[in-house]
Motif scaffolding. Structure first.
Motif, PDB file in Angstrom:
ATOM      1  N   MET A   1       0.849  -1.201   0.000  1.00  0.00           N
ATOM      2  CA  MET A   1       0.000   0.000   0.000  1.00  0.00           C
ATOM      3  C   MET A   1       0.882   1.248   0.000  1.00  0.00           C
ATOM      4  O   MET A   1       1.851   1.329   0.729  1.00  0.00           O
ATOM      5  N   GLY A   2       0.556   2.194  -0.844  1.00  0.00           N
ATOM      6  CA  GLY A   2       1.344   3.419  -0.925  1.00  0.00           C
ATOM      7  C   GLY A   2       1.046   4.361   0.233  1.00  0.00           C
ATOM      8  O   GLY A   2       0.144   4.106   1.026  1.00  0.00           O
ATOM      9  N   MET A   3       1.830   5.411   0.316  1.00  0.00           N
ATOM     10  CA  MET A   3       1.598   6.391   1.371  1.00  0.00           C
ATOM     11  C   MET A   3       0.362   7.224   1.044  1.00  0.00           C
ATOM     12  O   MET A   3       0.098   7.521  -0.105  1.00  0.00           O
ATOM     13  N   LEU A   4      -0.387   7.573   2.077  1.00  0.00           N
ATOM     14  CA  LEU A   4      -1.562   8.419   1.874  1.00  0.00           C
ATOM     15  C   LEU A   4      -1.116   9.832   1.528  1.00  0.00           C
ATOM     16  O   LEU A   4      -0.166  10.352   2.116  1.00  0.00           O
ATOM     17  N   THR A   5      -1.810  10.461   0.598  1.00  0.00           N
ATOM     18  CA  THR A   5      -1.527  11.862   0.312  1.00  0.00           C
ATOM     19  C   THR A   5      -2.283  12.727   1.320  1.00  0.00           C
ATOM     20  O   THR A   5      -3.233  12.268   1.952  1.00  0.00           O
ATOM     21  N   GLN A   6      -1.849  13.980   1.420  1.00  0.00           N
ATOM     22  CA  GLN A   6      -2.532  14.906   2.333  1.00  0.00           C
ATOM     23  C   GLN A   6      -3.997  15.063   1.922  1.00  0.00           C
ATOM     24  O   GLN A   6      -4.879  15.138   2.774  1.00  0.00           O
ATOM     25  N   ASN A   7      -4.253  15.112   0.603  1.00  0.00           N
ATOM     26  CA  ASN A   7      -5.642  15.234   0.135  1.00  0.00           C
ATOM     27  C   ASN A   7      -6.480  14.078   0.667  1.00  0.00           C
ATOM     28  O   ASN A   7      -7.579  14.282   1.174  1.00  0.00           O
ATOM     29  N   GLU A   8      -5.939  12.864   0.570  1.00  0.00           N
ATOM     30  CA  GLU A   8      -6.687  11.688   1.032  1.00  0.00           C
ATOM     31  C   GLU A   8      -6.927  11.757   2.533  1.00  0.00           C
ATOM     32  O   GLU A   8      -8.023  11.448   3.019  1.00  0.00           O
ATOM     33  N   VAL A   9      -5.902  12.184   3.275  1.00  0.00           N
ATOM     34  CA  VAL A   9      -6.022  12.232   4.735  1.00  0.00           C
ATOM     35  C   VAL A   9      -7.107  13.221   5.159  1.00  0.00           C
ATOM     36  O   VAL A   9      -7.999  12.881   5.949  1.00  0.00           O
ATOM     37  N   TYR A  10      -7.077  14.435   4.606  1.00  0.00           N
ATOM     38  CA  TYR A  10      -8.048  15.444   5.050  1.00  0.00           C
ATOM     39  C   TYR A  10      -9.451  15.140   4.533  1.00  0.00           C
ATOM     40  O   TYR A  10     -10.435  15.496   5.172  1.00  0.00           O
ATOM     41  N   ASP A  11      -9.536  14.450   3.376  1.00  0.00           N
ATOM     42  CA  ASP A  11     -10.859  14.000   2.918  1.00  0.00           C
ATOM     43  C   ASP A  11     -11.425  12.968   3.894  1.00  0.00           C
ATOM     44  O   ASP A  11     -12.618  13.002   4.220  1.00  0.00           O
ATOM     45  N   GLU A  12     -10.583  12.056   4.370  1.00  0.00           N
ATOM     46  CA  GLU A  12     -11.032  11.040   5.334  1.00  0.00           C
ATOM     47  C   GLU A  12     -11.484  11.689   6.642  1.00  0.00           C
ATOM     48  O   GLU A  12     -12.493  11.298   7.221  1.00  0.00           O
ATOM     49  N   ILE A  13     -10.706  12.664   7.105  1.00  0.00           N
ATOM     50  CA  ILE A  13     -11.062  13.345   8.362  1.00  0.00           C
ATOM     51  C   ILE A  13     -12.414  14.037   8.197  1.00  0.00           C
ATOM     52  O   ILE A  13     -13.305  13.910   9.053  1.00  0.00           O
TER      53      ILE A  13
ATOM     54  N   ALA B   6     -10.631  20.695   9.441  1.00  0.00           N
ATOM     55  CA  ALA B   6     -10.170  19.718   8.438  1.00  0.00           C
ATOM     56  C   ALA B   6     -10.814  19.999   7.086  1.00  0.00           C
ATOM     57  O   ALA B   6     -10.162  19.860   6.043  1.00  0.00           O
ATOM     58  N   ALA B   7     -12.084  20.402   7.106  1.00  0.00           N
ATOM     59  CA  ALA B   7     -12.778  20.680   5.835  1.00  0.00           C
ATOM     60  C   ALA B   7     -12.129  21.862   5.118  1.00  0.00           C
ATOM     61  O   ALA B   7     -11.989  21.855   3.889  1.00  0.00           O
ATOM     62  N   GLU B   8     -11.721  22.883   5.895  1.00  0.00           N
ATOM     63  CA  GLU B   8     -11.047  24.040   5.271  1.00  0.00           C
ATOM     64  C   GLU B   8      -9.691  23.636   4.691  1.00  0.00           C
ATOM     65  O   GLU B   8      -9.298  24.096   3.619  1.00  0.00           O
ATOM     66  N   ILE B   9      -8.972  22.766   5.412  1.00  0.00           N
ATOM     67  CA  ILE B   9      -7.677  22.299   4.901  1.00  0.00           C
ATOM     68  C   ILE B   9      -7.888  21.474   3.629  1.00  0.00           C
ATOM     69  O   ILE B   9      -7.174  21.643   2.640  1.00  0.00           O
ATOM     70  N   ALA B  10      -8.899  20.594   3.645  1.00  0.00           N
ATOM     71  CA  ALA B  10      -9.187  19.764   2.465  1.00  0.00           C
ATOM     72  C   ALA B  10      -9.502  20.645   1.263  1.00  0.00           C
ATOM     73  O   ALA B  10      -9.027  20.390   0.146  1.00  0.00           O
ATOM     74  N   ALA B  11     -10.278  21.701   1.475  1.00  0.00           N
ATOM     75  CA  ALA B  11     -10.632  22.606   0.379  1.00  0.00           C
ATOM     76  C   ALA B  11      -9.396  23.324  -0.155  1.00  0.00           C
ATOM     77  O   ALA B  11      -9.226  23.470  -1.379  1.00  0.00           O
ATOM     78  N   ALA B  12      -8.519  23.765   0.745  1.00  0.00           N
ATOM     79  CA  ALA B  12      -7.301  24.466   0.316  1.00  0.00           C
ATOM     80  C   ALA B  12      -6.385  23.521  -0.469  1.00  0.00           C
ATOM     81  O   ALA B  12      -5.750  23.924  -1.448  1.00  0.00           O
ATOM     82  N   LEU B  13      -6.314  22.258  -0.038  1.00  0.00           N
ATOM     83  CA  LEU B  13      -5.490  21.268  -0.752  1.00  0.00           C
ATOM     84  C   LEU B  13      -6.032  21.030  -2.161  1.00  0.00           C
ATOM     85  O   LEU B  13      -5.270  20.952  -3.124  1.00  0.00           O
ATOM     86  N   ASP B  14      -7.363  20.938  -2.275  1.00  0.00           N
ATOM     87  CA  ASP B  14      -7.982  20.742  -3.588  1.00  0.00           C
ATOM     88  C   ASP B  14      -7.689  21.920  -4.513  1.00  0.00           C
ATOM     89  O   ASP B  14      -7.363  21.745  -5.683  1.00  0.00           O
ATOM     90  N   ARG B  15      -7.805  23.122  -3.951  1.00  0.00           N
ATOM     91  CA  ARG B  15      -7.581  24.320  -4.751  1.00  0.00           C
ATOM     92  C   ARG B  15      -6.128  24.367  -5.233  1.00  0.00           C
ATOM     93  O   ARG B  15      -5.855  24.644  -6.397  1.00  0.00           O
ATOM     94  N   ALA B  16      -5.180  24.089  -4.331  1.00  0.00           N
ATOM     95  CA  ALA B  16      -3.765  24.141  -4.688  1.00  0.00           C
ATOM     96  C   ALA B  16      -3.456  23.115  -5.781  1.00  0.00           C
ATOM     97  O   ALA B  16      -2.719  23.392  -6.722  1.00  0.00           O
ATOM     98  N   ARG B  17      -4.054  21.934  -5.661  1.00  0.00           N
ATOM     99  CA  ARG B  17      -3.826  20.885  -6.651  1.00  0.00           C
ATOM    100  C   ARG B  17      -4.353  21.328  -8.016  1.00  0.00           C
ATOM    101  O   ARG B  17      -3.712  21.148  -9.040  1.00  0.00           O
ATOM    102  N   PHE B  18      -5.547  21.934  -8.010  1.00  0.00           N
ATOM    103  CA  PHE B  18      -6.144  22.410  -9.262  1.00  0.00           C
ATOM    104  C   PHE B  18      -5.280  23.489  -9.904  1.00  0.00           C
ATOM    105  O   PHE B  18      -5.131  23.547 -11.123  1.00  0.00           O
ATOM    106  N   GLU B  19      -4.719  24.353  -9.053  1.00  0.00           N
ATOM    107  CA  GLU B  19      -3.893  25.446  -9.576  1.00  0.00           C
ATOM    108  C   GLU B  19      -2.470  25.001  -9.891  1.00  0.00           C
ATOM    109  O   GLU B  19      -1.663  25.788 -10.379  1.00  0.00           O
ATOM    110  N   GLY B  20      -2.140  23.753  -9.561  1.00  0.00           N
ATOM    111  CA  GLY B  20      -0.801  23.247  -9.832  1.00  0.00           C
ATOM    112  C   GLY B  20       0.258  23.883  -8.955  1.00  0.00           C
ATOM    113  O   GLY B  20       1.395  24.060  -9.375  1.00  0.00           O
TER     114      GLY B  20
END
Lengths: 111, 287
Positions: A1-13, B6-20
């Protein structure tokens, strides 16, 4: 299993919070000496004991899981130090390597 | 203190990923067990604070400045540093840095920096021999790869069976307009002819891609540059284009050319010199 990305972690939380459940996130933040573990690796432990991700396996994973369960019960984050040691009944390593490293693990509780 | 959710962090991560763009999550560590959620600060790759708090203005200021250095080092994903170490590093590296007021209150505090980088993306215009070889080789370097060609048979699964490679059989202009080109994007233009190369270049030349390269002889690429200059494309945009494409390693076959292209992309990302390491090595002195 690969390492979880931050996106995956915060989505899970976020998902767990929406379902009204608690979870602990354990992150290896430092390592020193000889360890197979990688910094940044994350293990998620849910209040029903379910796990996601990995901090590198081995006996340390069980120790981290136990500490995460305690953190969940007390609802208190912590930074823990783990010393990696071979199990007493483990056969000697053929490469002559000693697994004697140390690592620091951040355990946080999200509810 | 306002604690970021956590929801705010998740949203910021999504935005950063979209913006590259990279996003750095800074966590103020507590020694042993603490009673509350740990304070977190979100910082973008330029050192701008995007949200959160660390409970001290001074702490936030040095965290944001240091986060920029952490993000700039491609090898770093996570690091822990004490306030004193950070201040010493900033004193050395950042001429505009002055130790802020209120530093005494955060003595001994340790900060955790976690960098989320967008996945590297390679867009290959042209599914011919060179495009195909470049796409296949780029997978080894962990790029997420898209290949575009207006000839469906050149972007078929028979030619590129790796399911991780995205195939777009479409008009070049339309396909490129449909893609989100970000600072994590690398564009390789290797179509079947200079006319299509020019069409592709026109579409991407002013986009924020990390790398744009176009195949062709020096003479051909000069002609294309002149065309575009006359059309009013800014010189600063044209100057960024790597054309002719690739490092000079004497490449002849499509696979060798793919290697030369990817070597140039690695060089742009990691900042190498492109020279043989042996030129200044210990053996050179024995020559």
């Amino acid at each position: 299993m690969g390492m979880l990305t931050q996106n995956e972690v915060y989505d899970e939380i976020t998902r767990a919070q929406r379902d009204g459940r608690k979870l602990a996130v354990a992150t290896i933040i430092t390592t020193s000496g000889s360890t197979p573990q990688r910094t940044g690796a994350k293990l998620l432990v849910f209040d029903d004991g379910r796990m996601l991700g990995t901090v590198g396996g081995g006996c340390v994973e069980a120790d981290v899981w136990a500490e995460a369960k305690t953190a969940l019960d007390e609802a208190r984050p912590r930074v823990c130090r783990f010393t990696l040691r071979d199990a007493p009944d483990a056969p000697p390593d053929e490469e002559g390597m000693i697994c004697g490293g140390e690592m620091e693990v951040l355990i946080e509780v999200w509810k | 203190m306002e604690i970021i959710t956590a929801a705010e962090i998740a949203a910021a991560l999504d935005r950063a990923r979209f913006e590259g763009r990279a996003l750095i999550i800074v966590t103020r560590l507590a020694d042993g067990a603490a009673n509350t959620q740990l304070p977190r600060l979100l910082v973008d790759e330029d050192g701008c604070i995007m949200g959160g708090a660390l409970g001290s203005r001074a702490c936030e200021e040095i965290a944001a400045r240091y986060a920029r250095f952490v993000a700039a080092d491609d090898r770093l994903e996570i690091t822990v540093a004490g306030v004193e170490t950070i201040i010493a590093a900033l004193d050395d590296a950042d001429r505009e840095f002055h130790s802020p007021d209120g530093i005494d209150d955060i003595a001994g505090v340790r900060l955790l920096f976690e960098v989320s980088r967008p996945p590297l993306e390679l867009i290959v215009c042209g599914g011919g021999h060179v495009g195909r070889a470049t796409a296949i080789a780029a997978r080894m370097l962990d790029f997420s790869v898209t290949v575009i060609d207006d000839r469906a048979e050149f972007v078929s699964r028979e030619r590129l069976p790796d399911p991780q490679i995205r195939l777009l059989a479409d008009d070049f202009t339309r396909a490129l307009q449909g893609l989100n080109i970000t600072p994590a994007s690398h564009v390789v233009i290797v179509t079947r002819g200079h006319r299509h190369d020019e069409i592709c270049l026109r579409e991407v030349v002013d986009k924020p891609a990390r790398y744009i390269g176009m195949i062709g002889s020096r003479r051909r690429t000069t002609t294309i540059r002149e065309h575009m200059r006359r059309e009013g494309v800014a010189a600063e945009h044209l100057r960024r284009v790597h054309a002719p494409i690739g490092l000079d390693i004497g490449a002849q076959t499509p696979e060798e050319i793919a290697l030369a292209i990817l070597a140039e992309i690695v060089l742009v990302r990691r900042g190498g010199s492109g020279r043989p390491k042996s030129a200044e090595g210990p053996m050179a002195r024995a020559r």
